[in-house]
Scaffold this motif. Structure first.
Motif, PDB file in Angstrom:
ATOM      1  N   LEU A  67       0.833  -1.200   0.000  1.00 58.86           N
ATOM      2  CA  LEU A  67       0.000   0.000   0.000  1.00 58.86           C
ATOM      3  C   LEU A  67       0.870   1.255   0.000  1.00 58.86           C
ATOM      4  O   LEU A  67       0.561   2.238  -0.690  1.00 58.86           O
ATOM      5  N   TYR A  68       1.944   1.233   0.740  1.00 54.67           N
ATOM      6  CA  TYR A  68       2.863   2.375   0.802  1.00 54.67           C
ATOM      7  C   TYR A  68       3.445   2.657  -0.583  1.00 54.67           C
ATOM      8  O   TYR A  68       3.457   3.807  -1.051  1.00 54.67           O
ATOM      9  N   ALA A  69       3.914   1.606  -1.254  1.00 50.71           N
ATOM     10  CA  ALA A  69       4.511   1.778  -2.579  1.00 50.71           C
ATOM     11  C   ALA A  69       3.484   2.269  -3.598  1.00 50.71           C
ATOM     12  O   ALA A  69       3.796   3.099  -4.463  1.00 50.71           O
ATOM     13  N   VAL A  70       2.252   1.761  -3.501  1.00 52.34           N
ATOM     14  CA  VAL A  70       1.203   2.189  -4.427  1.00 52.34           C
ATOM     15  C   VAL A  70       0.855   3.659  -4.190  1.00 52.34           C
ATOM     16  O   VAL A  70       0.638   4.411  -5.145  1.00 52.34           O
ATOM     17  N   THR A  71       0.817   4.078  -2.933  1.00 49.50           N
ATOM     18  CA  THR A  71       0.542   5.484  -2.624  1.00 49.50           C
ATOM     19  C   THR A  71       1.586   6.390  -3.263  1.00 49.50           C
ATOM     20  O   THR A  71       1.261   7.438  -3.841  1.00 49.50           O
ATOM     21  N   VAL A  72       2.848   5.990  -3.176  1.00 46.33           N
ATOM     22  CA  VAL A  72       3.921   6.766  -3.805  1.00 46.33           C
ATOM     23  C   VAL A  72       3.733   6.803  -5.323  1.00 46.33           C
ATOM     24  O   VAL A  72       3.894   7.850  -5.972  1.00 46.33           O
ATOM     25  N   ALA A  73       3.361   5.647  -5.913  1.00 48.99           N
ATOM     26  CA  ALA A  73       3.148   5.590  -7.361  1.00 48.99           C
ATOM     27  C   ALA A  73       1.984   6.477  -7.794  1.00 48.99           C
ATOM     28  O   ALA A  73       2.029   7.084  -8.878  1.00 48.99           O
ATOM     29  N   GLU A  74       0.950   6.565  -6.967  1.00 47.09           N
ATOM     30  CA  GLU A  74      -0.166   7.453  -7.298  1.00 47.09           C
ATOM     31  C   GLU A  74       0.304   8.900  -7.344  1.00 47.09           C
ATOM     32  O   GLU A  74      -0.055   9.659  -8.261  1.00 47.09           O
ATOM     33  N   THR A 156      11.240   6.251  -7.796  1.00 48.10           N
ATOM     34  CA  THR A 156      12.388   5.587  -8.433  1.00 48.10           C
ATOM     35  C   THR A 156      13.302   4.954  -7.394  1.00 48.10           C
ATOM     36  O   THR A 156      13.741   3.808  -7.548  1.00 48.10           O
ATOM     37  N   ALA A 157      13.583   5.698  -6.312  1.00 44.50           N
ATOM     38  CA  ALA A 157      14.477   5.182  -5.274  1.00 44.50           C
ATOM     39  C   ALA A 157      13.836   4.009  -4.528  1.00 44.50           C
ATOM     40  O   ALA A 157      14.514   3.021  -4.197  1.00 44.50           O
ATOM     41  N   LEU A 158      12.553   4.095  -4.262  1.00 40.43           N
ATOM     42  CA  LEU A 158      11.859   3.035  -3.524  1.00 40.43           C
ATOM     43  C   LEU A 158      11.819   1.727  -4.295  1.00 40.43           C
ATOM     44  O   LEU A 158      11.938   0.643  -3.707  1.00 40.43           O
ATOM     45  N   ASN A 159      11.683   1.804  -5.610  1.00 41.80           N
ATOM     46  CA  ASN A 159      11.529   0.600  -6.425  1.00 41.80           C
ATOM     47  C   ASN A 159      12.799   0.194  -7.165  1.00 41.80           C
ATOM     48  O   ASN A 159      12.742  -0.646  -8.063  1.00 41.80           O
ATOM     49  N   ASP A 160      13.920   0.773  -6.770  1.00 38.42           N
ATOM     50  CA  ASP A 160      15.196   0.419  -7.398  1.00 38.42           C
ATOM     51  C   ASP A 160      15.577  -1.016  -6.992  1.00 38.42           C
ATOM     52  O   ASP A 160      15.831  -1.292  -5.819  1.00 38.42           O
ATOM     53  N   PRO A 161      15.607  -1.971  -7.940  1.00 35.41           N
ATOM     54  CA  PRO A 161      15.912  -3.365  -7.581  1.00 35.41           C
ATOM     55  C   PRO A 161      17.316  -3.542  -7.020  1.00 35.41           C
ATOM     56  O   PRO A 161      17.576  -4.507  -6.295  1.00 35.41           O
ATOM     57  N   ALA A 162      18.206  -2.622  -7.345  1.00 31.80           N
ATOM     58  CA  ALA A 162      19.562  -2.713  -6.816  1.00 31.80           C
ATOM     59  C   ALA A 162      19.734  -1.916  -5.527  1.00 31.80           C
ATOM     60  O   ALA A 162      20.827  -1.870  -4.963  1.00 31.80           O
ATOM     61  N   GLY A 163      18.664  -1.286  -5.080  1.00 24.72           N
ATOM     62  CA  GLY A 163      18.728  -0.477  -3.866  1.00 24.72           C
ATOM     63  C   GLY A 163      17.692  -0.905  -2.846  1.00 24.72           C
ATOM     64  O   GLY A 163      17.736  -2.013  -2.307  1.00 24.72           O
ATOM     65  N   ALA A 164      16.686  -0.055  -2.626  1.00 24.57           N
ATOM     66  CA  ALA A 164      15.666  -0.334  -1.604  1.00 24.57           C
ATOM     67  C   ALA A 164      14.792  -1.519  -1.977  1.00 24.57           C
ATOM     68  O   ALA A 164      14.355  -2.285  -1.117  1.00 24.57           O
ATOM     69  N   ASP A 165      14.503  -1.676  -3.261  1.00 28.85           N
ATOM     70  CA  ASP A 165      13.687  -2.794  -3.762  1.00 28.85           C
ATOM     71  C   ASP A 165      12.372  -2.925  -2.983  1.00 28.85           C
ATOM     72  O   ASP A 165      11.986  -4.005  -2.551  1.00 28.85           O
ATOM     73  N   GLY A 166      11.690  -1.788  -2.793  1.00 30.99           N
ATOM     74  CA  GLY A 166      10.391  -1.792  -2.133  1.00 30.99           C
ATOM     75  C   GLY A 166      10.429  -1.605  -0.630  1.00 30.99           C
ATOM     76  O   GLY A 166       9.369  -1.467  -0.004  1.00 30.99           O
ATOM     77  N   ASP A 167      11.592  -1.575  -0.030  1.00 34.03           N
ATOM     78  CA  ASP A 167      11.718  -1.413   1.422  1.00 34.03           C
ATOM     79  C   ASP A 167      11.975   0.060   1.728  1.00 34.03           C
ATOM     80  O   ASP A 167      13.054   0.590   1.457  1.00 34.03           O
ATOM     81  N   ALA A 168      10.969   0.720   2.299  1.00 33.62           N
ATOM     82  CA  ALA A 168      11.082   2.158   2.553  1.00 33.62           C
ATOM     83  C   ALA A 168      12.220   2.490   3.507  1.00 33.62           C
ATOM     84  O   ALA A 168      12.809   3.578   3.439  1.00 33.62           O
ATOM     85  N   SER A 169      12.563   1.567   4.398  1.00 32.90           N
ATOM     86  CA  SER A 169      13.623   1.841   5.369  1.00 32.90           C
ATOM     87  C   SER A 169      15.005   1.844   4.714  1.00 32.90           C
ATOM     88  O   SER A 169      15.981   2.303   5.325  1.00 32.90           O
ATOM     89  N   GLN A 170      15.087   1.332   3.489  1.00 34.70           N
ATOM     90  CA  GLN A 170      16.377   1.254   2.800  1.00 34.70           C
ATOM     91  C   GLN A 170      16.550   2.321   1.717  1.00 34.70           C
ATOM     92  O   GLN A 170      17.542   2.303   0.996  1.00 34.70           O
ATOM     93  N   VAL A 171      15.592   3.233   1.614  1.00 37.77           N
ATOM     94  CA  VAL A 171      15.698   4.286   0.597  1.00 37.77           C
ATOM     95  C   VAL A 171      16.788   5.270   1.009  1.00 37.77           C
ATOM     96  O   VAL A 171      16.789   5.766   2.146  1.00 37.77           O
ATOM     97  N   PRO A 172      17.717   5.555   0.110  1.00 39.09           N
ATOM     98  CA  PRO A 172      18.788   6.504   0.455  1.00 39.09           C
ATOM     99  C   PRO A 172      18.245   7.924   0.597  1.00 39.09           C
ATOM    100  O   PRO A 172      17.157   8.244   0.123  1.00 39.09           O
ATOM    101  N   ASP A 173      18.993   8.761   1.269  1.00 41.03           N
ATOM    102  CA  ASP A 173      18.592  10.156   1.440  1.00 41.03           C
ATOM    103  C   ASP A 173      18.477  10.840   0.083  1.00 41.03           C
ATOM    104  O   ASP A 173      19.231  10.547  -0.851  1.00 41.03           O
ATOM    105  N   GLY A 174      17.537  11.745  -0.014  1.00 38.50           N
ATOM    106  CA  GLY A 174      17.349  12.469  -1.258  1.00 38.50           C
ATOM    107  C   GLY A 174      16.310  13.557  -1.077  1.00 38.50           C
ATOM    108  O   GLY A 174      15.715  13.717  -0.003  1.00 38.50           O
ATOM    109  N   ASP A 175      16.062  14.303  -2.115  1.00 37.83           N
ATOM    110  CA  ASP A 175      15.080  15.388  -2.079  1.00 37.83           C
ATOM    111  C   ASP A 175      13.717  14.811  -2.455  1.00 37.83           C
ATOM    112  O   ASP A 175      13.303  14.847  -3.615  1.00 37.83           O
ATOM    113  N   TYR A 176      13.033  14.262  -1.459  1.00 40.46           N
ATOM    114  CA  TYR A 176      11.736  13.628  -1.702  1.00 40.46           C
ATOM    115  C   TYR A 176      10.587  14.483  -1.169  1.00 40.46           C
ATOM    116  O   TYR A 176       9.424  14.079  -1.303  1.00 40.46           O
ATOM    117  N   GLY A 177      10.884  15.612  -0.584  1.00 37.08           N
ATOM    118  CA  GLY A 177       9.844  16.488  -0.096  1.00 37.08           C
ATOM    119  C   GLY A 177       8.932  15.795   0.918  1.00 37.08           C
ATOM    120  O   GLY A 177       9.388  14.997   1.755  1.00 37.08           O
TER     121      GLY A 177
END
Length: 335
Positions: A67-74, A156-177
């Motif tokens: 649900l979290y990932a879908v909310t971001v996609a919306e 993009t950062a949340l769904n990066d298969p080489a990075g967070a791969d859907g895990d919000a706790s693993q998203v790197p710092d960035g300008d996400y507002g």
């Protein structure tokens, strides 16, 4: 006045033959009891399963990360609803039959704006925690370009298969507002059950329009996983099944048959198979339309209408009729 007939005389005579006591109430009670027992027994054995409905609250409880990932996609405009096209929005062309795009012809007549209808407006309907309220204020005061930049970067950062791969706790710092805080706020709101009453039609106590819930659920994997568990996927004849592979709408078999062909459920990403799979609904609808048209016009199609004369199965079925020497129907003359 004419003399009464023999039938009338018999009807007027007193019955002097044997009689038997008949209790219609007793017979009716017995019949009703037998039928009631049969109905209950057959319903218990053959009835359709009564599965609990899928809700946004159950989605937040069972698959909060989805649900979290879908909310971001919306918010980013990358969800299936956001890119669906008519009749909901201009995000895509919809299905196409070769060069024909009938979904485009219909135009947008049931507008759905996923970022606002699924996320922003529901959050605005209730008093939110301070961090969510601040995030919502930041979002609404930003320009559309800034909103898209924040949401796209985080999606993009949340769904990066080489990075967070859907895990919000693993998203790197960035300008996400305010996007991460808004997504977390919507998940919490859904988990409380409040979103189920708000998403259909904000401000209305009663609503029979469930378009928004279905589109929102369809954007994630929760609904798809539930369909797989209930054997309702297209490659399992799901269109004509009840949940759990119970017999369902057999009249949909001509439609469901075509979805079983590999060319209409291919995993290909390019080529004719990918095109047919992506537009399977309209191609299969066209096939069924042609088949129905052939049946309707059968009496007018030369050659086809003569098949019963060439393959006289009707004579086998009605063999008694022809064995008695009945004259056959006049044969039609081919044009």
């Amino acid at each position: 006045m004419s003399a009464p007939t023999r039938q009338q005389q018999l009807e007027r005579e007193h019955w002097s033959g044997p009689v038997r006591r008949y209790d219609i109430l007793k017979e009716g009670t017995i019949a009703l009891s037998v039928v009631a027992v049969l109905v209950v027994a057959l319903a218990a054995i053959f009835s359709s399963p009564d599965d609990p409905p899928l809700t946004l609250q159950s989605w937040a409880t069972s698959a909060p990360a989805d649900l979290y990932a879908v909310t971001v996609a919306e918010l980013a405009g990358t969800s299936e609803s956001a890119t669906y096209g008519p009749p909901y929005n201009q995000g895509g062309d919809g299905v196409a039959l070769g060069p024909l795009k009938p979904q485009r012809w219909a135009g947008v007549h049931q507008p759905v704006d996923p970022p606002n209808d699924f996320v922003v407006k529901p959050l605005e309907t209730q008093q939110q925690p301070a961090d969510v309220a601040d995030a919502l204020s930041t979002w609404t005061s930003a320009t559309p370009d800034q909103q898209v930049a924040w949401a796209t970067a985080y999606d993009t950062a949340l769904n990066d298969p080489a990075g967070a791969d859907g895990d919000a706790s693993q998203v790197p710092d960035g300008d996400y507002g305010p996007v991460p805080t808004m997504a977390a706020g919507l998940v919490a709101m859904a988990g409380s059950g409040a979103l189920d009453g708000i998403l259909p039609a904000p401000g209305q106590f009663y609503s029979t329009d469930n378009t928004n819930q279905i589109l929102f659920l369809g954007d994630g994997g929760y609904l798809d996983d539930a369909a797989t568990a209930a054997h309702l996927q297209g490659n399992e004849w799901g269109m004509m099944n009840e949940t759990g592979s119970f017999p369902g709408q057999e009249w949909l078999q001509p439609f469901s048959f075509w979805y079983q062909l590999p060319i209409f459920n291919s995993d290909a990403t390019t080529g004719p198979a990918a095109t047919l799979t992506a537009n399977a609904d309209i191609y299969i609808f066209a096939i069924i339309a042609v088949m129905m048209l052939v049946l309707i016009l059968l009496p007018f199609i030369p050659g086809v209408r003569s098949i019963p004369r060439w393959i006289p199965l009707h004579r086998l079925i009605w063999r008694d009729y022809y064995a008695r020497g009945r004259p056959a129907a006049t044969k039609p003359t081919e044009p």
